[in-house]
Design an enzyme around this catalytic site. Structure first.
Site, short mmCIF file in Angstrom:
data_model
loop_
_atom_site.label_atom_id
_atom_site.label_comp_id
_atom_site.label_asym_id
_atom_site.label_seq_id
_atom_site.Cartn_x
_atom_site.Cartn_y
_atom_site.Cartn_z
N LYS A 54 0.85 -1.21 0.00
CA LYS A 54 0.00 0.00 0.00
C LYS A 54 0.88 1.26 0.00
O LYS A 54 0.65 2.19 -0.77
CB LYS A 54 -0.91 0.01 1.25
CG LYS A 54 -2.04 -1.00 1.16
CD LYS A 54 -2.82 -1.10 2.46
CE LYS A 54 -3.79 -2.28 2.38
NZ LYS A 54 -4.48 -2.55 3.64
N GLN A 98 -4.40 -1.46 9.69
CA GLN A 98 -4.27 -2.80 9.09
C GLN A 98 -4.85 -3.85 10.05
O GLN A 98 -4.51 -3.90 11.22
CB GLN A 98 -2.78 -3.10 8.81
CG GLN A 98 -2.55 -4.40 8.08
CD GLN A 98 -3.18 -4.44 6.68
OE1 GLN A 98 -3.08 -3.51 5.91
NE2 GLN A 98 -3.88 -5.54 6.38
N ASP A 121 -11.09 3.21 3.50
CA ASP A 121 -11.48 1.81 3.33
C ASP A 121 -13.00 1.68 3.14
O ASP A 121 -13.49 0.68 2.64
CB ASP A 121 -11.09 1.00 4.59
CG ASP A 121 -9.82 0.18 4.38
OD1 ASP A 121 -9.48 -0.09 3.22
OD2 ASP A 121 -9.20 -0.20 5.39
#
Ligand code: NAD
Length: 302
Positions: A54, A98, A121
């Site tokens: 990422k 995460q 997200d």
């Protein structure tokens, strides 16, 4: 092979190039770039490799990126404090925590502490609600479903009035993609059915799908005879079915398979996504798109 392959690896490159160009233009006009922070608690090897990818992708497209790695014994309070800090940081437009988090931390509490306007997200209940309402309300569609929709659109598959059947009802894939495909607008306006473990006759539903989106996590679940000739088949499943030695590195790597019997299905479908190299590469790509969007919302140019 009759089906056209929809390759996530190629679409990823197109989208990342578009994002890079837009970031450069915004930097020139407004003197600011999108900022993305990834918070990693502990040293789970899979999490480290996701976060690294990422951050690498964020760097490639010209973002300001921070990898905030914390020890596994970081307290819940300290983690919430960290999120509060990034919520208030004007240079940060996207915050990622995460998963999975260590057991002593309440995952839900942590995710809900992220400012919904930085929740790239798209999992915060506020963003789930916005997605449900649709239209201009939507800020950050969750990344895997957004990637699926982008693939369908870029492949030129007609969605208006199409019968879409989604296999799986998870909060991260099945439910959001079903919701997105039924909204009015480009790449949607479809008639949607969701099938799951409680469905009586999976085959009969799949057989009428013009667009079949499969996210069950069961290798080979969808049989070739369940596929309508000419249908668009999006295989989201990523299943480890064994190991092999990589020709490139000489190291052991996983053999991956989707939820669809690819070899047989490609002879029947009109379009199909491979596994690997299909939906997989789209998730991080759409994360970049959401982070760019977050800055654009802030600048009033979205
Ligand atoms: P999940 O386990 O949370 O949900 C699976 C869903 O499939 C459930 O709703 C369940 O009811 C349904 N299901 C399972 N077995 C079934 C069966 N036999 N018949 C009918 N329905 C069945 O999984 P998820 O998080 O949605 O992920 C699904 C798959 O997609 C997994 O293989 C996962 O690895 C993959 N995935 C890939 C990406 C990506 O490529 N970027 C992202 C997310 C998930």
């Amino acid at each position: 092979m009759s089906a056209k392959l929809i390759k996530g690896t190629e679409i990823r490159e197109q989208i990342l190039e578009e994002i890079t160009a837009e970031v450069a233009e915004i930097k020139e006009k407004h003197g600011v770039v999108p900022g993305l922070v990834t918070i990693l608690v502990g040293e789970n090897p899979a999490s480290i490799s996701y976060v690294t990818l990422k951050i690498k992708t964020a760097h490639r497209v010209g973002f300001h990126e921070i990898q905030d790695s914390q020890p596994v014994d970081l307290s819940e309070e300290a983690l919430l404090g960290l999120i509060d800090k990034y919520n208030k940081d004007d240079a940060i437009h996207g915050i990622l925590v995460q998963l999975p988090l260590p057991k002593h931390v309440d995952e839900k509490k942590v995710l809900n502490a992220i400012d919904p306007d930085k929740d790239v997200d798209g999992f915060h209940p506020v963003n789930v609600g916005r997605l449900m309402i649709g239209g201009d309300e939507v800020k950050f569609p969750p990344c895997t479903p957004a990637g699926i929709q982008e693939m369908i659109v870029r492949a030129g598959v007609e969605t208006k009035g199409a019968e879409v059947v989604v296999v799986g009802r998870s909060n991260i894939v099945g439910k959001p993609i079903a919701n997105m495909m039924l909204q009015k607008g480009v790449g949607a306006n479809s008639t949607v059915t969701i099938v799951h473990t409680g469905t009586k006759d999976l085959a009969s539903h799949c057989q009428r799908a013009d667009i079949l989106i499969v996210a069950a996590g069961v290798p080979g679940l969808v049989k070739p005879e369940w596929i309508k000739p000419g249908a668009c088949v999006i295989d989201v499943g990523v299943n480890r079915i064994g190991e092999k030695i990589s020709e490139k590195t000489g190291k052991k790597i996983a053999i991956l398979s989707g939820d669809v019997d690819f070899d047989a299905a490609k002879e029947i479908a009109g379009w199909i996504t491979p596994v690997p190299g299909g939906v997989g590469p789209m998730t991080i790509t759409m994360l970049m798109k959401n982070t760019l969007k977050s800055l654009k919302f802030k600048l009033g140019i979205a």
